[in-house]
Design a protein around this motif. Structure first.
Motif, short mmCIF file in Angstrom:
data_model
loop_
_atom_site.label_atom_id
_atom_site.label_comp_id
_atom_site.label_asym_id
_atom_site.label_seq_id
_atom_site.Cartn_x
_atom_site.Cartn_y
_atom_site.Cartn_z
N ALA A 11 0.66 -1.20 -0.01
CA ALA A 11 -0.06 0.05 -0.01
C ALA A 11 0.89 1.46 -0.04
O ALA A 11 2.16 1.22 0.32
N VAL A 12 0.38 2.30 -0.63
CA VAL A 12 0.99 3.76 -0.78
C VAL A 12 0.36 4.53 0.14
O VAL A 12 -0.72 4.57 -0.07
N PRO A 13 1.19 5.24 1.14
CA PRO A 13 0.28 5.95 2.08
C PRO A 13 -0.12 7.22 1.34
O PRO A 13 0.90 7.94 0.13
N PRO A 14 -1.24 7.88 1.40
CA PRO A 14 -1.91 8.88 0.44
C PRO A 14 -1.04 10.29 0.61
O PRO A 14 -1.23 10.72 -0.41
N GLU A 15 -0.39 10.35 1.36
CA GLU A 15 0.60 11.49 1.38
C GLU A 15 1.85 11.39 0.81
O GLU A 15 2.58 12.25 0.86
N ALA A 16 2.21 10.15 0.37
CA ALA A 16 3.34 9.84 -0.15
C ALA A 16 3.74 10.69 -1.26
O ALA A 16 2.94 11.06 -2.42
N VAL A 17 5.07 11.05 -1.75
CA VAL A 17 5.47 11.29 -2.87
C VAL A 17 6.60 10.31 -3.56
O VAL A 17 7.24 9.91 -2.63
N LEU A 18 6.60 9.98 -4.85
CA LEU A 18 7.44 9.15 -5.48
C LEU A 18 8.20 9.44 -6.40
O LEU A 18 7.97 10.38 -7.18
N THR A 19 9.24 9.05 -6.42
CA THR A 19 10.40 9.08 -7.67
C THR A 19 9.88 8.47 -8.76
O THR A 19 9.10 7.46 -8.73
N PRO A 20 10.64 8.79 -9.88
CA PRO A 20 10.04 8.35 -11.04
C PRO A 20 10.53 6.90 -11.08
O PRO A 20 9.85 6.12 -11.36
N ALA A 21 11.57 6.39 -10.53
CA ALA A 21 12.29 5.15 -10.30
C ALA A 21 11.08 4.12 -9.57
O ALA A 21 10.79 3.06 -9.78
N ALA A 22 10.69 4.77 -8.42
CA ALA A 22 9.64 3.95 -7.67
C ALA A 22 8.33 3.89 -8.50
O ALA A 22 7.93 2.85 -8.34
N VAL A 23 7.78 5.00 -9.27
CA VAL A 23 6.64 4.60 -10.06
C VAL A 23 6.91 3.58 -10.96
O VAL A 23 5.92 2.74 -11.06
N ALA A 24 8.12 3.66 -11.50
CA ALA A 24 8.24 2.74 -12.77
C ALA A 24 8.38 1.33 -12.14
O ALA A 24 7.76 0.58 -12.76
N SER A 25 8.94 1.08 -11.04
CA SER A 25 9.08 -0.03 -10.48
C SER A 25 7.61 -0.68 -10.11
O SER A 25 7.32 -1.92 -10.33
N ARG A 26 6.80 0.03 -9.56
CA ARG A 26 5.38 -0.11 -9.12
C ARG A 26 4.62 -0.44 -10.29
O ARG A 26 3.62 -1.51 -10.41
N LEU A 27 4.73 0.32 -11.52
CA LEU A 27 4.04 -0.30 -12.62
C LEU A 27 4.54 -1.21 -13.37
O LEU A 27 3.86 -1.79 -14.57
N GLY A 28 5.86 -1.63 -13.41
CA GLY A 28 6.46 -2.71 -14.32
C GLY A 28 6.79 -2.08 -15.54
O GLY A 28 6.89 -2.72 -16.65
N VAL A 29 7.25 -0.80 -15.69
CA VAL A 29 7.50 -0.30 -16.89
C VAL A 29 8.91 0.50 -16.71
O VAL A 29 9.41 0.47 -15.43
N ALA A 30 9.66 1.05 -17.70
CA ALA A 30 10.86 1.39 -17.63
C ALA A 30 10.86 3.16 -17.50
O ALA A 30 9.65 3.52 -17.40
N VAL A 31 11.75 3.76 -16.66
CA VAL A 31 11.49 5.03 -16.37
C VAL A 31 11.70 5.84 -17.57
O VAL A 31 11.10 6.74 -17.67
N ALA A 32 12.23 5.40 -18.66
CA ALA A 32 12.21 5.87 -20.00
C ALA A 32 10.92 6.06 -20.46
O ALA A 32 10.48 6.96 -21.18
N THR A 33 9.92 5.07 -20.17
CA THR A 33 8.57 4.88 -20.78
C THR A 33 7.79 6.16 -20.18
O THR A 33 7.05 6.62 -20.78
N LEU A 34 8.30 6.12 -18.63
CA LEU A 34 7.49 7.31 -17.99
C LEU A 34 7.72 8.57 -18.63
O LEU A 34 6.89 9.41 -18.84
#
Length: 293
Positions: A11-34
């Motif tokens: 789960a992601v805390p509602p107040e969290a802020v995430l780096t591109p790398a963290a978001v890419a990891s959660r989505l299963g895509v590359a940072v370049a795709t983001l």
């Protein structure tokens, strides 16, 4: 376990802020795709500060999860991005797919957080379930059994009423924490019977409809008959839903006078009552969403 599966558990805390790398990891895509989606389709962070690294909010992550869901179903990225931006996106995954053991385990965690009077932990558990399974399964598999058990305990002498209050507030806070993006115009009107205090089911229904891109306006608890009739006359909603949890409360609703809208009723209070022609009794949240969305 795959990277995507492992990320989906957390789960992601509602107040969290995430780096591109963290978001890419959660989505299963590359940072370049983001980066490409940001540049070509406007799917980047919702706010940026000059000279600082990009950071994604939880709302940004939810939006991207819906894009990924559509893309993996074969929808082109451009079309998926446009649909998400317009709010016309169905819930992630069909309802009814949550294994009972998963729901049971999360209910135990929810009960523990409630009994410890820990609103932050309680909210995080509900938000996590909403993120992974959508509103219908969160309500029917997680929250309804939990609330029924809690209601039985609160009915006993000296029952934990403070836990019930914390749970209600925590559920509403979790619904507000999960950003769904835009919805269409508010074509559904939601209201409680005149002396009905329990508006939580309507809050949940409004959230479930928003997942489908259907806008709704809620008048909340204890809606006087005249206020309900006036609102229907002025707004002319395509559909109106009135909630009542007892027969006594349902009988206070001026159902025969609610013309110019498709009337739906919800809640156990309507069981056995004669309804105006064309009125439908919605028996559960899944049925309500299918009928209204």
């Amino acid at each position: 376990m795959s990277r995507t599966g492992r990320a989906a558990r957390e789960a992601v805390p509602p107040e969290a802020v995430l780096t591109p790398a963290a978001v890419a990891s959660r989505l299963g895509v590359a940072v370049a795709t983001l980066r490409s989606w940001d540049r070509r389709h406007g799917l980047g962070p919702s706010s940026r500060e000059p000279g600082r690294h990009r950071r994604y909010t939880v709302g940004d992550l939810r939006r991207l999860e819906r894009v990924v869901h559509l893309v993996r179903q074969g929808v082109p990225v451009a079309s998926a991005a446009a649909s998400v931006s317009a709010g016309a996106v169905p819930p992630i995954g069909p309802p009814g797919q949550v294994p009972d053991r998963v729901a049971s385990r999360r209910r135990r965690s929810l009960r523990g957080a409630a009994e410890k009077l820990d609103p932050d932990a309680f909210r995080r558990i509900v938000v996590g379930f909403l993120d992974r399974h959508g509103t219908v399964d969160t309500w029917q598999k997680l929250l309804v059994p939990f609330l029924q058990e809690l209601g039985e305990r609160c009915a006993e002498p000296g029952g934990p009423v403070e836990v019930e209050h914390l749970a209600t507030d925590g559920i509403i806070a979790a619904l507000h924490a999960v950003s769904l993006g835009g919805t269409g115009s508010a074509s559904v009107l939601l209201a409680c019977a005149p002396d009905e205090q329990h508006s939580l089911p309507l809050e949940v229904l409004r959230h479930a409809l928003a997942e489908r891109g259907r806008g709704a306006i809620s008048l909340g608890a204890r809606v006087p008959p005249r206020s309900l009739l006036t609102t229907v006359t002025v707004r002319k909603p395509a559909a109106t839903v009135v909630w009542a949890h007892t027969t006594e409360l349902a009988r206070q609703v001026p159902a025969d006078e609610l013309t110019g809208t498709r009337l739906f009723v919800a809640g156990p209070g309507w069981d056995g009552l004669a309804l105006p022609d064309g009125t439908r009794h919605l028996r559960n949240l899944a049925e309500a969403v299918e009928a209204l969305a």
